[in-house]
Design a protein around this motif. Structure first.
Motif, PDB file in Angstrom:
ATOM      1  N   GLN A   1      42.166  48.068  37.446  1.00 29.64           N
ATOM      2  CA  GLN A   1      43.405  47.769  36.726  1.00 29.64           C
ATOM      3  C   GLN A   1      43.125  47.487  35.254  1.00 29.64           C
ATOM      4  O   GLN A   1      43.876  47.919  34.376  1.00 29.64           O
ATOM      5  CB  GLN A   1      44.114  46.571  37.350  1.00 29.64           C
ATOM      6  N   VAL A   2      42.041  46.769  34.994  1.00 28.75           N
ATOM      7  CA  VAL A   2      41.667  46.472  33.612  1.00 28.75           C
ATOM      8  C   VAL A   2      41.368  47.770  32.871  1.00 28.75           C
ATOM      9  O   VAL A   2      41.822  47.967  31.741  1.00 28.75           O
ATOM     10  CB  VAL A   2      40.457  45.512  33.552  1.00 28.75           C
ATOM     11  N   VAL A   3      40.611  48.670  33.496  1.00 27.66           N
ATOM     12  CA  VAL A   3      40.275  49.945  32.860  1.00 27.66           C
ATOM     13  C   VAL A   3      41.548  50.755  32.613  1.00 27.66           C
ATOM     14  O   VAL A   3      41.712  51.346  31.536  1.00 27.66           O
ATOM     15  CB  VAL A   3      39.261  50.741  33.711  1.00 27.66           C
ATOM     16  N   ASP A   4      42.463  50.766  33.576  1.00 28.77           N
ATOM     17  CA  ASP A   4      43.723  51.495  33.393  1.00 28.77           C
ATOM     18  C   ASP A   4      44.519  50.940  32.218  1.00 28.77           C
ATOM     19  O   ASP A   4      45.135  51.683  31.465  1.00 28.77           O
ATOM     20  CB  ASP A   4      44.578  51.428  34.662  1.00 28.77           C
TER      21      ASP A   4
ATOM     22  N   PRO B   1      30.877  50.437  39.032  1.00 24.28           N
ATOM     23  CA  PRO B   1      31.548  49.590  40.035  1.00 24.28           C
ATOM     24  C   PRO B   1      30.576  48.729  40.841  1.00 24.28           C
ATOM     25  O   PRO B   1      30.842  47.549  41.087  1.00 24.28           O
ATOM     26  CB  PRO B   1      32.277  50.599  40.925  1.00 24.28           C
ATOM     27  N   ASP B   2      29.439  49.304  41.234  1.00 27.07           N
ATOM     28  CA  ASP B   2      28.440  48.531  41.978  1.00 27.07           C
ATOM     29  C   ASP B   2      27.902  47.390  41.127  1.00 27.07           C
ATOM     30  O   ASP B   2      27.719  46.266  41.616  1.00 27.07           O
ATOM     31  CB  ASP B   2      27.271  49.417  42.412  1.00 27.07           C
ATOM     32  N   CYS B   3      27.638  47.667  39.868  1.00 26.67           N
ATOM     33  CA  CYS B   3      27.100  46.641  38.964  1.00 26.67           C
ATOM     34  C   CYS B   3      28.101  45.514  38.751  1.00 26.67           C
ATOM     35  O   CYS B   3      27.728  44.328  38.780  1.00 26.67           O
ATOM     36  CB  CYS B   3      26.713  47.265  37.625  1.00 26.67           C
TER      37      CYS B   3
ATOM     38  N   THR C   1      40.604  44.983  40.676  1.00 23.97           N
ATOM     39  CA  THR C   1      40.955  44.287  39.431  1.00 23.97           C
ATOM     40  C   THR C   1      40.293  44.971  38.247  1.00 23.97           C
ATOM     41  O   THR C   1      40.935  45.204  37.216  1.00 23.97           O
ATOM     42  CB  THR C   1      40.555  42.802  39.494  1.00 23.97           C
ATOM     43  N   PHE C   2      39.015  45.309  38.395  1.00 27.34           N
ATOM     44  CA  PHE C   2      38.349  46.027  37.304  1.00 27.34           C
ATOM     45  C   PHE C   2      39.026  47.372  37.051  1.00 27.34           C
ATOM     46  O   PHE C   2      39.188  47.779  35.891  1.00 27.34           O
ATOM     47  CB  PHE C   2      36.854  46.201  37.591  1.00 27.34           C
TER      48      PHE C   2
ATOM     49  N   GLY D   1      41.054  50.199  29.097  1.00 27.14           N
ATOM     50  CA  GLY D   1      39.890  51.061  28.964  1.00 27.14           C
ATOM     51  C   GLY D   1      38.606  50.335  29.335  1.00 27.14           C
ATOM     52  O   GLY D   1      38.610  49.183  29.782  1.00 27.14           O
ATOM     53  N   LEU D   2      37.499  51.026  29.128  1.00 27.48           N
ATOM     54  CA  LEU D   2      36.201  50.441  29.441  1.00 27.48           C
ATOM     55  C   LEU D   2      35.902  49.216  28.595  1.00 27.48           C
ATOM     56  O   LEU D   2      35.198  48.307  29.032  1.00 27.48           O
ATOM     57  CB  LEU D   2      35.096  51.488  29.292  1.00 27.48           C
ATOM     58  N   ALA D   3      36.452  49.169  27.393  1.00 22.86           N
ATOM     59  CA  ALA D   3      36.248  47.994  26.542  1.00 22.86           C
ATOM     60  C   ALA D   3      36.828  46.748  27.204  1.00 22.86           C
ATOM     61  O   ALA D   3      36.249  45.662  27.104  1.00 22.86           O
ATOM     62  CB  ALA D   3      36.874  48.214  25.169  1.00 22.86           C
ATOM     63  N   GLY D   4      37.948  46.893  27.874  1.00 23.12           N
ATOM     64  CA  GLY D   4      38.532  45.761  28.586  1.00 23.12           C
ATOM     65  C   GLY D   4      37.653  45.302  29.730  1.00 23.12           C
ATOM     66  O   GLY D   4      37.459  44.096  29.943  1.00 23.12           O
ATOM     67  N   ALA D   5      37.105  46.252  30.482  1.00 20.30           N
ATOM     68  CA  ALA D   5      36.209  45.911  31.589  1.00 20.30           C
ATOM     69  C   ALA D   5      34.941  45.249  31.065  1.00 20.30           C
ATOM     70  O   ALA D   5      34.424  44.305  31.667  1.00 20.30           O
ATOM     71  CB  ALA D   5      35.870  47.154  32.412  1.00 20.30           C
TER      72      ALA D   5
END
Length: 131
Positions: free
Chosen positions: A33-36, A110-112, A30-31, A39-43
């Motif tokens: 997909q959000v980044v795709d 991803p781990d965080c 899911t994360f 971007g990182l701002a979405g995550a």
């Protein structure tokens, strides 16, 4: 509510559902997909939403002095979550963004995020929430 805010809430809900099911791959997926899509701002927005879920309504800015005994003895992801949630509780988006950027630079985001999702679920369950 704006479309972007609704999308962030929907993404956070999807992360929590996956975490409640114990499906770490789906949380990370899911994360991803959000980044795709955003971007990182979405995550970051989804992560901030998870922190909000853990804390609830934060007290006045700068009033939280969270104590984490022996924090340097735990893993990177656990330290990161403690500090990220502390940033949220203190209304300190700049520190939250810095922590997020550091996790990206260290290759450990991803781990965080997985640990954040698990911690959020554990917090909800400790409050008598979903099992």
């Amino acid at each position: 509510m704006t479309d972007q805010l609704q999308q962030t809430l929907d993404d956070a809900t999807a992360v929590l559902r996956s975490a409640l099911d114990g499906d770490g791959d789906a949380v990370v997926g899911t994360f991803d997909q959000v980044v795709d899509r955003s971007g990182l701002a979405g995550a970051y927005g989804v992560a901030w939403c998870l922190a909000a879920t853990m804390v609830g309504d934060p007290p006045a800015a700068g009033t939280c002095a969270l104590d984490f005994p022996d924090i340097d003895r735990v893993g990177y992801d656990t330290r990161w979550v403690a500090r990220f949630v502390s940033a949220y509780a203190n209304h300190d988006a700049a520190t939250g963004e810095a922590l997020f950027g550091a996790a990206v630079a260290d290759g450990l985001l991803p781990d965080c995020l997985l640990t954040l999702a698990g911690s959020t679920v554990a917090t909800l369950r400790s409050r008598g929430g979903p099992r």
